[in-house]
Motif scaffolding. Structure first.
Motif, PDB file in Angstrom:
ATOM      1  N   SER A  88       2.584 -11.448 -11.323  1.00 47.64           N
ATOM      2  CA  SER A  88       1.193 -11.666 -10.915  1.00 47.64           C
ATOM      3  C   SER A  88       0.237 -11.287 -12.045  1.00 47.64           C
ATOM      4  N   ASP A  89      -0.785 -12.137 -12.256  1.00 41.12           N
ATOM      5  CA  ASP A  89      -1.776 -11.844 -13.301  1.00 41.12           C
ATOM      6  C   ASP A  89      -3.094 -11.364 -12.692  1.00 41.12           C
ATOM      7  N   THR A  90      -3.036 -11.000 -11.402  1.00 41.88           N
ATOM      8  CA  THR A  90      -4.284 -10.630 -10.711  1.00 41.88           C
ATOM      9  C   THR A  90      -4.473  -9.123 -10.610  1.00 41.88           C
ATOM     10  N   THR A  91      -3.481  -8.346 -11.033  1.00 45.76           N
ATOM     11  CA  THR A  91      -3.589  -6.895 -10.848  1.00 45.76           C
ATOM     12  C   THR A  91      -3.455  -6.155 -12.175  1.00 45.76           C
ATOM     13  N   SER A  92      -3.859  -4.907 -12.131  1.00 43.22           N
ATOM     14  CA  SER A  92      -3.829  -4.054 -13.322  1.00 43.22           C
ATOM     15  C   SER A  92      -2.390  -3.820 -13.782  1.00 43.22           C
ATOM     16  N   LYS A  93      -2.230  -3.686 -15.103  1.00 44.44           N
ATOM     17  CA  LYS A  93      -0.910  -3.410 -15.682  1.00 44.44           C
ATOM     18  C   LYS A  93      -0.375  -2.056 -15.212  1.00 44.44           C
ATOM     19  N   ALA A  94      -1.270  -1.227 -14.713  1.00 45.16           N
ATOM     20  CA  ALA A  94      -0.863   0.117 -14.269  1.00 45.16           C
ATOM     21  C   ALA A  94       0.164   0.054 -13.136  1.00 45.16           C
ATOM     22  N   TYR A  95       0.172  -1.057 -12.399  1.00 51.81           N
ATOM     23  CA  TYR A  95       1.072  -1.157 -11.245  1.00 51.81           C
ATOM     24  C   TYR A  95       2.359  -1.926 -11.561  1.00 51.81           C
ATOM     25  N   ILE A  96       2.457  -2.461 -12.794  1.00 51.35           N
ATOM     26  CA  ILE A  96       3.561  -3.371 -13.117  1.00 51.35           C
ATOM     27  C   ILE A  96       4.932  -2.734 -12.895  1.00 51.35           C
ATOM     28  N   ASP A  97       5.105  -1.486 -13.357  1.00 54.06           N
ATOM     29  CA  ASP A  97       6.423  -0.844 -13.218  1.00 54.06           C
ATOM     30  C   ASP A  97       6.845  -0.732 -11.755  1.00 54.06           C
ATOM     31  N   GLN A  98       5.889  -0.322 -10.924  1.00 52.00           N
ATOM     32  CA  GLN A  98       6.199  -0.205  -9.492  1.00 52.00           C
ATOM     33  C   GLN A  98       6.486  -1.575  -8.872  1.00 52.00           C
ATOM     34  N   LEU A  99       5.664  -2.565  -9.250  1.00 53.69           N
ATOM     35  CA  LEU A  99       5.847  -3.915  -8.711  1.00 53.69           C
ATOM     36  C   LEU A  99       7.182  -4.512  -9.158  1.00 53.69           C
ATOM     37  N   LYS A 100       7.607  -4.135 -10.363  1.00 57.20           N
ATOM     38  CA  LYS A 100       8.873  -4.649 -10.883  1.00 57.20           C
ATOM     39  C   LYS A 100      10.045  -4.150 -10.034  1.00 57.20           C
ATOM     40  N   VAL A 101      10.010  -2.866  -9.690  1.00 59.22           N
ATOM     41  CA  VAL A 101      11.086  -2.286  -8.858  1.00 59.22           C
ATOM     42  C   VAL A 101      11.108  -2.971  -7.487  1.00 59.22           C
ATOM     43  N   LEU A 102       9.923  -3.148  -6.898  1.00 56.77           N
ATOM     44  CA  LEU A 102       9.833  -3.815  -5.594  1.00 56.77           C
ATOM     45  C   LEU A 102      10.325  -5.262  -5.698  1.00 56.77           C
ATOM     46  N   SER A 103       9.903  -5.970  -6.762  1.00 55.07           N
ATOM     47  CA  SER A 103      10.300  -7.372  -6.953  1.00 55.07           C
ATOM     48  C   SER A 103      11.807  -7.512  -7.071  1.00 55.07           C
ATOM     49  N   GLU A 104      12.420  -6.621  -7.853  1.00 57.47           N
ATOM     50  CA  GLU A 104      13.881  -6.674  -8.035  1.00 57.47           C
ATOM     51  C   GLU A 104      14.593  -6.532  -6.696  1.00 57.47           C
ATOM     52  N   LEU A 105      14.084  -5.614  -5.860  1.00 54.57           N
ATOM     53  CA  LEU A 105      14.678  -5.413  -4.534  1.00 54.57           C
ATOM     54  C   LEU A 105      14.557  -6.680  -3.688  1.00 54.57           C
ATOM     55  N   MET A 126       0.805  -1.231   0.000  1.00 56.88           N
ATOM     56  CA  MET A 126       0.000   0.000   0.000  1.00 56.88           C
ATOM     57  C   MET A 126       0.839   1.283   0.000  1.00 56.88           C
ATOM     58  N   LEU A 127       2.165   1.122   0.008  1.00 53.71           N
ATOM     59  CA  LEU A 127       3.035   2.284  -0.225  1.00 53.71           C
ATOM     60  C   LEU A 127       2.975   2.698  -1.694  1.00 53.71           C
ATOM     61  N   LEU A 128       2.680   1.723  -2.564  1.00 51.01           N
ATOM     62  CA  LEU A 128       2.703   1.976  -4.009  1.00 51.01           C
ATOM     63  C   LEU A 128       1.490   2.796  -4.447  1.00 51.01           C
ATOM     64  N   ASP A 129       1.712   3.712  -5.358  1.00 54.18           N
ATOM     65  CA  ASP A 129       0.649   4.600  -5.854  1.00 54.18           C
ATOM     66  C   ASP A 129      -0.515   3.799  -6.421  1.00 54.18           C
ATOM     67  N   GLY A 130      -1.719   4.092  -5.964  1.00 53.62           N
ATOM     68  CA  GLY A 130      -2.923   3.499  -6.523  1.00 53.62           C
ATOM     69  C   GLY A 130      -3.334   2.181  -5.911  1.00 53.62           C
ATOM     70  N   ILE A 131      -2.439   1.546  -5.138  1.00 50.55           N
ATOM     71  CA  ILE A 131      -2.789   0.244  -4.556  1.00 50.55           C
ATOM     72  C   ILE A 131      -3.489   0.448  -3.211  1.00 50.55           C
ATOM     73  N   GLY A 132      -4.726  -0.067  -3.131  1.00 54.79           N
ATOM     74  CA  GLY A 132      -5.504   0.024  -1.902  1.00 54.79           C
ATOM     75  C   GLY A 132      -5.696  -1.358  -1.294  1.00 54.79           C
ATOM     76  N   PRO A 133      -6.544  -1.460  -0.268  1.00 56.35           N
ATOM     77  CA  PRO A 133      -6.734  -2.737   0.436  1.00 56.35           C
ATOM     78  C   PRO A 133      -7.170  -3.887  -0.480  1.00 56.35           C
ATOM     79  N   LYS A 134      -8.058  -3.606  -1.464  1.00 51.04           N
ATOM     80  CA  LYS A 134      -8.586  -4.670  -2.332  1.00 51.04           C
ATOM     81  C   LYS A 134      -7.473  -5.238  -3.231  1.00 51.04           C
ATOM     82  N   THR A 135      -6.712  -4.348  -3.853  1.00 51.45           N
ATOM     83  CA  THR A 135      -5.621  -4.803  -4.727  1.00 51.45           C
ATOM     84  C   THR A 135      -4.554  -5.528  -3.914  1.00 51.45           C
ATOM     85  N   ALA A 136      -4.258  -5.000  -2.737  1.00 50.43           N
ATOM     86  CA  ALA A 136      -3.264  -5.638  -1.866  1.00 50.43           C
ATOM     87  C   ALA A 136      -3.715  -7.045  -1.494  1.00 50.43           C
TER      88      ALA A 136
END
Length: 674
Positions: free
Chosen positions: A463-480, A434-444
């Motif tokens: 993950s194939d369960t979330t919008s592509k809008a979050y992919i870039d942010q999730l990629k940075v987190l995943s790499e870490l 939920m630190l990531l822009d646009g991600i709320g309780p439901k998406t989390a």
């Protein structure tokens, strides 16, 4: 016939055979405690009577007499206290003392649960959640049950956690806790029970435990698995428990279980300093110790090394008023001092002026500000005084407040570490995602459902369960996370990399981010002392850092500040001069306690604790007139001070300085003098 030659047992050491001259260093009663050998003992140690000194020398004496240090268990209420005691014991004997098992009940229980996790059906990498995390779980369960939008009043998450914790710590049914503490919620009993059950289910499903679980699950494990109990208790040849008056019912039971083989248990404490019932501490534990452990030797430490005889006379007078107590009489060989002051002021503001001016006078005489303390029953009791101290530019620090590890920015970083240690920790994932822009309780929640089943739970960008809008942010987190999981970094390096990732979030979320970033830099340095991530999480949860690095840095640059503290926070500390303010009926004792004999006794013990913090001079002050939203009203001084005659205290009269006020410099119109 075969012969087997038995070796001669070494004769038991006599006091004169030891390398440490115990008899020269301790008084008779302390010596009694230090040389107590087998069987249960209760050391009732009055305030300032050298309780810690006695425990330290007992540890050294047991080790010197040949007891294996790893077979000694020393339980204290902070890990810091155990560490300091064992360091002191090592200095007077040798390094063997550091091998003694020392720590808090929670720390020792956590160690046992990790060791025997199979017996409780948990994996060995279970994590411990702190109070803030527990509140998030409660809120989650409350929302799931659709109890957050009730028209009828329903307890908030803090109250729900307190209710659940009270049931556990006091070993009481929910109905009894509600009747005694929260009668307004009795009609909601069934729904509250559902929340409590949901909370327990959630923790079991996610392999997390709160602080209460550490005690409860250890007790259950030792009761249900006799082989484990015997193994644990056999190792504990000697068990010592400090501050026994602060134990709850669970801790008293655990003390019995830990010492159930050898029964060499020594409890040390002061029934007159039992002031934490609101945390579940049970005064009855220390009173019942001789009944729980048959054949207990009772040792009383009554010689006080801290205070003047005059201060102790006042303390003894307070103790005489208690209904439930061990009889004891504090005395001292210290030099005579002044009679404690009883100061009646016309108003709360005049009380603040009086204290401020005495503090300034003492500072002019060469006393450091941090050698003085102002104590009070409630945090709000010092508000007027704080304004006056600021007006006079007197630096002060007020004890109590948010702990370092409870600060939001530190918890954010710790959440990333928690998911590395336990990928099933929903609360930590929730915080991270939920630190990531646009991600709320439901998406989390959707992401977490994917994490549960994923081959690699850290590759969130797959993950194939979330919008592509979050992919870039999730990629940075995943790499870490993948980098941290797959490479063997030091603890401080892991924290450093997470802080680097988190820096931009900190800047965008908090107006005071420069201060928070300094805290995070300090956290990197602090983390360098830990050997592993699980160890760091456990130790920070069980023994939080109490002040931010920024606060500490600021204080060391300035004059050491005057101490303002609630009485609860002042326990165990001492100062040359102590002021106890707002000594009014309705404040101390609190208005809620006057109809309950046990609660009234605890309020009395609170005043006793405050009085015995003073070394050289003690002041009781109270205003005759108080203010409320309804106007001014006359007050009553604390009933506990009614018996303080002229032999025990000296009344101070406050008079305005008689001087032509027009000739006074600005800001000095209202000087007071003794």
């Amino acid at each position: 016939m075969k012969k087997f030659v038995l070796q001669k047992e070494e004769p038991r050491k006599r006091p004169e055979d030891y390398t440490i001259p115990y008899a020269d260093l301790l008084n008779t009663k302390q010596l009694d405690a230090v040389f107590h050998d087998n069987g249960p003992a209760l050391v009732v140690a009055g305030a300032g009577t050298g309780k810690t000194r006695t425990l330290v020398h007992r540890v050294a004496r047991l080790v010197e007499s040949g007891v294996n240090p790893s077979n000694i268990l020393l339980l204290t209420f902070t890990r810091r206290a155990a560490k300091e005691m064992l360091n002191r014991a090592s200095k007077i004997l040798d390094e063997r003392c550091k091998q003694v098992q020392g720590g808090t009940f929670h720390f020792y229980c956590s160690m046992l649960l990790h060791r025997y996790s199979d017996a409780i059906g948990y994996p060995s990498n279970f994590t411990i959640i702190d109070t803030a995390d527990a509140l998030e779980v409660i809120q989650f369960v409350r929302t799931q049950l659709d109890l957050h939008k009730k028209k009828k009043r329903f307890p908030n998450k803090n109250t729900l956690l307190n209710i659940i914790s009270s049931c556990k710590n006091k070993n009481l049914d929910l109905r009894i806790v509600l009747q005694e503490e929260y009668p307004q919620f009795l009609e909601q009993e069934e729904k509250i029970l559902k929340v409590a059950e949901g909370y327990e289910d959630y923790k079991e499903k996610n392999f997390v435990m709160d602080f209460d679980d550490l005690l409860i699950k250890t007790r259950e494990m030792l009761v249900q698995h006799d082989d484990i109990r015997i193994k644990v208790a056999s190792k504990n040849q000697h068990v010592m428990v400090d501050e026994f008056q602060d134990t709850n019912k669970l801790q008293a039971e655990l003390t019995e279980l830990f010492s159930s083989v050898h029964r060499n248990v020594m409890a040390v404490g002061d029934d007159a300093q039992s002031i934490y019932s609101f945390r579940g501490a049970d005064h009855q534990n220390i009173m019942d110790f001789p009944n729980r452990f048959g054949g207990t030797k009772l040792i009383k430490l009554e010689e006080n090394y801290r205070s003047t005889p005059e201060i102790l006379e006042v303390a003894n007078n307070l103790l005489k008023q208690a209904n439930f107590k061990f009889d004891k009489q504090l005395y001292s060989k210290n030099s005579q001092g002044e009679l404690p002051a009883l100061v009646q002021t016309s108003s709360e503001h005049e009380q603040s002026r009086f204290i401020t001016q005495v503090v300034l006078q003492l500072r002019e005489q060469g006393m450091d500000l941090n050698e003085m303390a102002i104590l009070f029953r409630n945090g709000r009791d010092s508000f007027d005084l704080e304004v006056e101290l600021n007006r006079k530019n007197i630096p002060f620090v007020k004890y109590g407040g948010q702990k370092f590890t409870e600060a939001a920015h530190i918890k954010d970083v710790l959440a990333h570490i928690r998911v590395l240690v336990n990928p099933m920790d929903t609360i930590a994932w929730n915080r991270v995602l939920m630190l990531l822009d646009g991600i709320g309780p439901k998406t989390a929640q959707d992401l977490f459902e994917w994490i549960r089943l994923a081959k690699n739970p850290y590759q969130l960008d797959l993950s194939d369960t979330t919008s592509k809008a979050y992919i870039d942010q999730l990629k940075v987190l995943s790499e870490l996370l993948v980098e941290l999981k797959e490479h063997d970094h030091s603890v401080s390096k892991v924290v450093e990399l997470i802080v680097d990732y988190y820096r931009d979030f900190c800047k965008s979320r908090y107006d005071d981010y420069p201060k928070r970033l300094k805290d995070l830099e300090a956290f990197i340095n602090v983390s360098d002392s830990f050997i592993s991530l699980p160890k760091m999480l456990e130790e920070l949860a069980l023994d939080p850092i109490t002040a931010t690095a920024v606060d500490t840095e600021q204080k060391t640059r300035e004059e050491a500040p005057l101490i303002l503290s609630t009485i609860h926070s002042a326990k165990g500390l001492e100062w040359k001069q102590v002021f106890i303010i707002q000594c009014l009926d309705g404040i101390i004792p609190s208005a809620y306690s006057v109809d309950d004999e046990k609660q009234l006794d605890e309020e009395l013990r609170l005043l006793y604790v405050a009085a015995t913090r003073a070394q050289e001079m003690l002041y009781f002050s109270y205003p005759v007139l108080a203010q409320s939203v309804y106007g001014d009203y006359f007050t009553q001084p604390s009933r506990f001070l009614e018996d303080m005659n002229e032999k025990l205290t000296e009344q101070w009269k406050l008079v305005e300085e008689e001087q032509d006020r027009q000739q006074l410099p600005d800001g000095n119109e209202n000087l007071l003098e003794e």
